[in-house]
Design a protein around this motif. Structure first.
Motif, mmCIF file in Angstrom:
data_model
loop_
_atom_site.group_PDB
_atom_site.id
_atom_site.type_symbol
_atom_site.label_atom_id
_atom_site.label_comp_id
_atom_site.label_asym_id
_atom_site.label_seq_id
_atom_site.Cartn_x
_atom_site.Cartn_y
_atom_site.Cartn_z
ATOM 1 N N GLY A 182 0.806 -1.225 0.000
ATOM 2 C CA GLY A 182 0.000 0.000 0.000
ATOM 3 C C GLY A 182 0.831 1.263 0.000
ATOM 4 N N GLY A 183 2.113 1.110 -0.245
ATOM 5 C CA GLY A 183 2.949 2.301 -0.358
ATOM 6 C C GLY A 183 3.558 2.756 0.950
ATOM 7 N N SER A 184 3.804 1.804 1.893
ATOM 8 C CA SER A 184 4.432 2.217 3.148
ATOM 9 C C SER A 184 5.864 2.660 2.900
ATOM 10 N N PHE A 185 6.537 1.975 1.947
ATOM 11 C CA PHE A 185 7.975 2.226 1.779
ATOM 12 C C PHE A 185 8.292 2.911 0.463
ATOM 13 N N TYR A 186 7.255 3.203 -0.332
ATOM 14 C CA TYR A 186 7.520 3.850 -1.618
ATOM 15 C C TYR A 186 6.328 4.734 -1.978
ATOM 16 N N SER A 187 6.526 5.566 -2.929
ATOM 17 C CA SER A 187 5.415 6.360 -3.421
ATOM 18 C C SER A 187 4.782 5.607 -4.590
ATOM 19 N N ILE A 188 3.463 5.656 -4.680
ATOM 20 C CA ILE A 188 2.774 4.949 -5.752
ATOM 21 C C ILE A 188 3.325 5.377 -7.123
ATOM 22 N N SER A 189 3.734 6.642 -7.195
ATOM 23 C CA SER A 189 4.202 7.161 -8.483
ATOM 24 C C SER A 189 5.494 6.477 -8.936
ATOM 25 N N MET A 190 6.161 5.735 -8.031
ATOM 26 C CA MET A 190 7.386 5.030 -8.402
ATOM 27 C C MET A 190 7.077 3.729 -9.145
ATOM 28 N N LEU A 191 5.777 3.321 -9.137
ATOM 29 C CA LEU A 191 5.407 2.041 -9.771
ATOM 30 C C LEU A 191 5.158 2.237 -11.262
ATOM 31 N N PRO A 192 5.240 1.134 -12.066
ATOM 32 C CA PRO A 192 4.832 1.205 -13.474
ATOM 33 C C PRO A 192 3.340 1.553 -13.553
ATOM 34 N N ALA A 194 0.639 0.464 -14.987
ATOM 35 C CA ALA A 194 -0.367 -0.585 -14.816
ATOM 36 C C ALA A 194 -0.557 -0.909 -13.336
ATOM 37 N N TRP A 195 0.550 -1.025 -12.634
ATOM 38 C CA TRP A 195 0.478 -1.343 -11.203
ATOM 39 C C TRP A 195 -0.102 -0.194 -10.392
ATOM 40 N N GLN A 196 0.099 0.993 -10.873
ATOM 41 C CA GLN A 196 -0.513 2.135 -10.170
ATOM 42 C C GLN A 196 -2.028 1.978 -10.121
ATOM 43 N N THR A 197 -2.597 1.525 -11.256
ATOM 44 C CA THR A 197 -4.049 1.333 -11.316
ATOM 45 C C THR A 197 -4.479 0.218 -10.373
#
Ligand SMILES: Nc1ncnc2c1ncn2[C@@H]1O[C@H](COP(=O)(O)OP(=O)(O)O)[C@@H](O)[C@H]1O
Ligand SMILES: [Mg+2]
Lengths: 253, 308
Positions: A182-192, A194-197
C-alpha cells in the motif's frame, strides 16, 4: 447506557495489556526501530529522497500505519476471541449489557492500545529523523479513525474465528501484504503505470496516502478520497457487527 | 408468593439438529429453592442458559419478574446470577479484580465492603490477591459463586454446583445456599444427584430428554418415598386369593407365587402382624419375606422410563 459495564470491560482489557507490556508495547516499538535501521539508514542512504523528502522521513507514516493496523486488528480479535475460547463469554452474554456496549469496551481498549503504540513509534521515529508535521490535527484524526476502524475489523475477525489459526491468518495473510503493497515504503508514483491502477483497489493506499499528507502535505491520492475511504470502511464494519449481533452469529448457540 | 420466573413453551433445537428442549413450561416461585433433577444430557444446562441469555431459544418465551428476557433484557438480567457448570474462569486476573469486574459488568458501582464480605463468606478472603490460575478446583467454583453474588442478584442459578467438589466443600456449599435463601434469594440448582435435590430443595422438577416430567413439592415426593412393600414368597403358588385376605389388596405376581403388600412405612400401625396371621390361617406356607422401600431414585427411574 451501562457505563459501569463499558468501564469494566475497557479496564479489564487495558489491564491485560499492562500485564503483557513487553509483548504488547515494547516488541512493536523494537521491530519498528529495526525497520528504521534497515530501510532508513542502510537503504535510505542510497536513495536520496522521495518527492523532496528524505527517505527515512518518508517511510515514517507507513511504518506507523503498519504497526497500527496489525496491532488494532490482532488486539481486538484476541480480546473477544479469548473469552469465547475459554468460555468466560457466558458472563458477558448473561450481563445486562447491549452488544454496542460490549463493542465500546473491547474496541475502545484495542484502539487505545494501538493509539499508544502509534504515538510511541512516532516519538521513537523522531529520534532517528527530525519530523515536522504539517497538519497535526489531521494526523491525529487519521490516527484515531484508523485505530477504531481496524479494531472493529479485528472484533469481527475475533467473532468469526473458531480456532487460533484463523485468528492469526487474517492479520498475517491480508493486513501485512496490504500495508506493504500500500505504499508504506515507496510512493505509488514510483510504480509502473499498470500497477498504479491495480494499487488503487488496495484500501490501505488511501490510508497511508492521507496519513502521509498530514505529515508532509503531499499525497498519492487526494486527501478527500482518503477521508472518504476510511469513513466508508468504518461504516461497513459497524454494519457487519450489527448483522452479527442481530443473528447471534458465532456467539450464542 | 408469585412466580418470579415463568418459562412458556420453550423449545430448543441446536444447529446440529438435536432437539434439546421440547416445549418446556416452568414456573419458579419467588424465594424457593428449586432443584432441576435429571440425567446427563436431559437439557438442564440448555434450559437455564436460555433463561440467562447465553443460548437463544428456538421458540417460546421467558419472563423474569415480569420482564421479557429478550425485549427487556437489561431489567431481566440485572436480577439474575449464574454459576456455570464448567469451571470457566479467567486465568491471569486476581480474585479481587475478577469479582469486581463482574460487579461492574452488571452496572453496579464499586463496593469493596460488599466484595470483602462475599469473599470472606466463601472462604476466599486470603486468596483475594492470588491469580486465578493458582486456585484449586473447589476455590474456582467458589470464585464463580462470588462473581455471581457480587451484584446481589435476586435469582441465582447454580448449574451442578457440587460436581467435582469434595464432601466438606459440599457441606459448605449447602450452607451458602441456605443462607442465601434466608436472605430471600430464589435459587435454582441443577443436579443429577437425588440426595442433593433431597437435601437442599423445596421443590423438585424432574427433567429428562428435554421434557419436564413433574414439578412437585419435595414433601409430596418424600411421602411417596415413605411407601414400603412387603413381598411374601410362598412354597406353593395360589390360583386365587382366599376371601379372608381380600381387604389387604395384595398383588399376585410370579404366577401366584409372590404376594405383595403395600403400606406406609411411617405409619404407627402397618398391619403386617395381622396380615401374616391371616396368611397362616388361610393355610398358605411361607418360604421367604422381603421388604423394600421406593426411593426417589425409583420414582425417578419410573418417571424417566415411562417418558421414553
Ligand atoms: N452447543 C450445542 N450444540 C449441539 N448440541 C448440544 C449443545 N449443547 C448441548 N447439546 C446437546 O443438548 C442436549 C442437552 O444438553 P445439556 O442441556 O447440556 O444437558 P444437561 O445439562 O442436562 O446434562 C445433550 O444431548 C447435548 O449433547
Ligand atoms: Mg449440564
Amino acid at each position: 447506557m451501562n457505563w459501569q459495564a463499558i468501564k469494566a470491560i475497557y479496564f479489564f482489557e487495558m489491564n491485560r495489556t499492562r500485564r503483557t507490556i513487553l509483548q504488547s508495547i515494547i516488541s512493536p516499538v523494537i521491530s519498528t526501530s529495526l525497520y528504521f535501521v534497515v530501510f532508513g539508514a542502510a537503504i535510505g542512504a542510497r536513495i536520496e529522497s522521495v518527492e523532496g523528502i528524505s527517505y527515512a522521513a518518508f517511510i515514517v507514516p507507513g511504518l506507523i500505519m503498519l504497526s497500527l493496523l496489525t496491532q488494532s486488528v490482532t488486539n481486538a480479535a484476541f480480546g473477544i476471541y479469548f473469552p469465547k475460547f475459554t468460555g468466560t463469554i457466558y458472563e458477558i452474554l448473561s450481563a445486562p449489557v447491549s452488544p454496542w456496549e460490549v463493542v465500546l469496551g473491547y474496541v475502545g481498549a484495542a484502539a487505545s492500545k494501538s493509539l499508544i503504540i502509534g504515538l510511541i513509534i512516532l516519538a521513537t521515529a523522531n529520534l532517528f529523523v527530525p519530523l515536522e508535521i504539517a497538519h497535526p490535527l489531521w494526523m491525529m484524526t487519521f490516527l484515531v479513525l484508523t485505530c477504531i476502524s481496524f479494531a472493529l475489523l479485528g472484533f469481527i475477525i475475533g467473532i468469526w474465528a473458531d480456532n487460533f489459526e484463523k485468528l492469526q491468518l487474517v492479520p498475517l495473510l491480508i493486513i501485512t501484504p496490504m500495508v506493504f503493497l500500500g505504499g508504506s515504503f515507496y510512493s505509488i508514483s514510483m510504480l509502473p503505470p499498470a500497477w498504479q491502477t491495480v494499487t488503487l483497489f488496495n484500501p490501505v493506499v488511501y490510508l497511508i496516502s492521507g496519513f502521509r499528507w498530514s505529515f508532509f502535505g503531499l499525497a498519492d491520492v487526494h486527501v478527500g478520497w482518503s477521508v472518504l475511504a476510511i469513513a466508508v470502511f468504518l461504516v461497513a464494519c459497524m454494519v457487519a457487527i450489527h448483522k452479527i449481533f442481530s443473528s447471534g452469529y458465532q456467539l450464542k448457540p | 408468593m408469585g412466580s418470579i420466573v415463568s418459562v412458556q413453551g420453550v423449545t430448543k433445537t441446536y444447529a446440529s439438529g438435536h432437539q434439546a428442549l421440547h416445549s418446556v413450561d416452568l414456573a419458579i416461585q419467588e424465594g424457593e429453592i428449586l432443584a432441576l433433577l435429571g440425567p446427563n444430557g436431559a437439557g438442564k444446562t440448555t434450559l437455564i442458559s436460555i433463561i440467562c441469555g447465553i443460548v437463544n431459544a428456538s421458540s417460546g418465551s421467558v419472563t423474569v419478574a415480569g420482564y421479557d428476557i429478550v425485549k427487556q433484557f437489561r431489567e431481566a438480567r440485572r436480577l439474575i446470577g449464574i454459576v456455570p457448570q464448567e469451571l470457566t474462569t479467567n486465568s491471569f486476573e486476581t480474585v479481587w479484580d475478577d469479582v469486581s469486574f463482574s460487579r461492574g459488568l452488571h452496572g453496579c458501582k464499586p463496593d469493596p465492603a460488599l466484595i470483602e464480605r462475599i469473599l470472606k463468606d466463601l472462604s476466599l478472603w486470603d486468596k483475594k490477591d492470588a491469580t486465578i490460575m493458582t486456585l484449586s478446583g473447589g476455590m474456582k467454583r467458589r470464585l464463580l459463586i462470588a462473581k455471581a453474588l457480587s451484584y446481589q442478584p435476586r435469582i441465582l442459578f447454580l448449574d451442578e454446583p457440587t460436581a467435582g467438589v469434595d464432601v466438606t466443600l459440599r457441606k459448605g456449599m449447602w450452607e451458602t445456599v441456605s443462607r442465601l435463601r434466608d436472605e430471600g434469594v430464589t435459587i435454582i440448582l441443577t443436579t443429577h444427584y437425588i440426595e442433593e435435590a433431597e437435601e437442599m430443595a423445596d421443590r423438585v422438577g424432574v427433567i429428562s430428554q428435554g421434557r419436564i416430567l413433574l414439578v412437585e413439592d419435595k414433601q409430596v415426593l418424600m411421602q411417596k418415598l415413605g411407601e414400603k412393600s412387603l413381598s411374601i414368597i410362598l412354597h406353593e403358588p395360589v390360583e386365587a386369593l382366599p376371601e379372608s385376605l381380600a381387604h389387604y389388596q395384595l398383588e399376585r405376581t410370579d404366577n401366584g407365587r409372590i404376594l405383595t403388600y403395600r403400606y406406609d412405612g411411617n405409619a404407627e400401625r402397618t398391619g403386617i402382624t395381622r396380615l401374616l396371621g391371616d396368611v397362616a390361617a388361610a393355610g398358605l406356607r411361607l418360604k421367604d419375606l422381603q421388604t423394600s422401600q421406593s426411593s426417589l431414585e425409583e420414582i425417578f427411574v419410573n418417571l424417566v422410563s415411562e417418558a421414553s
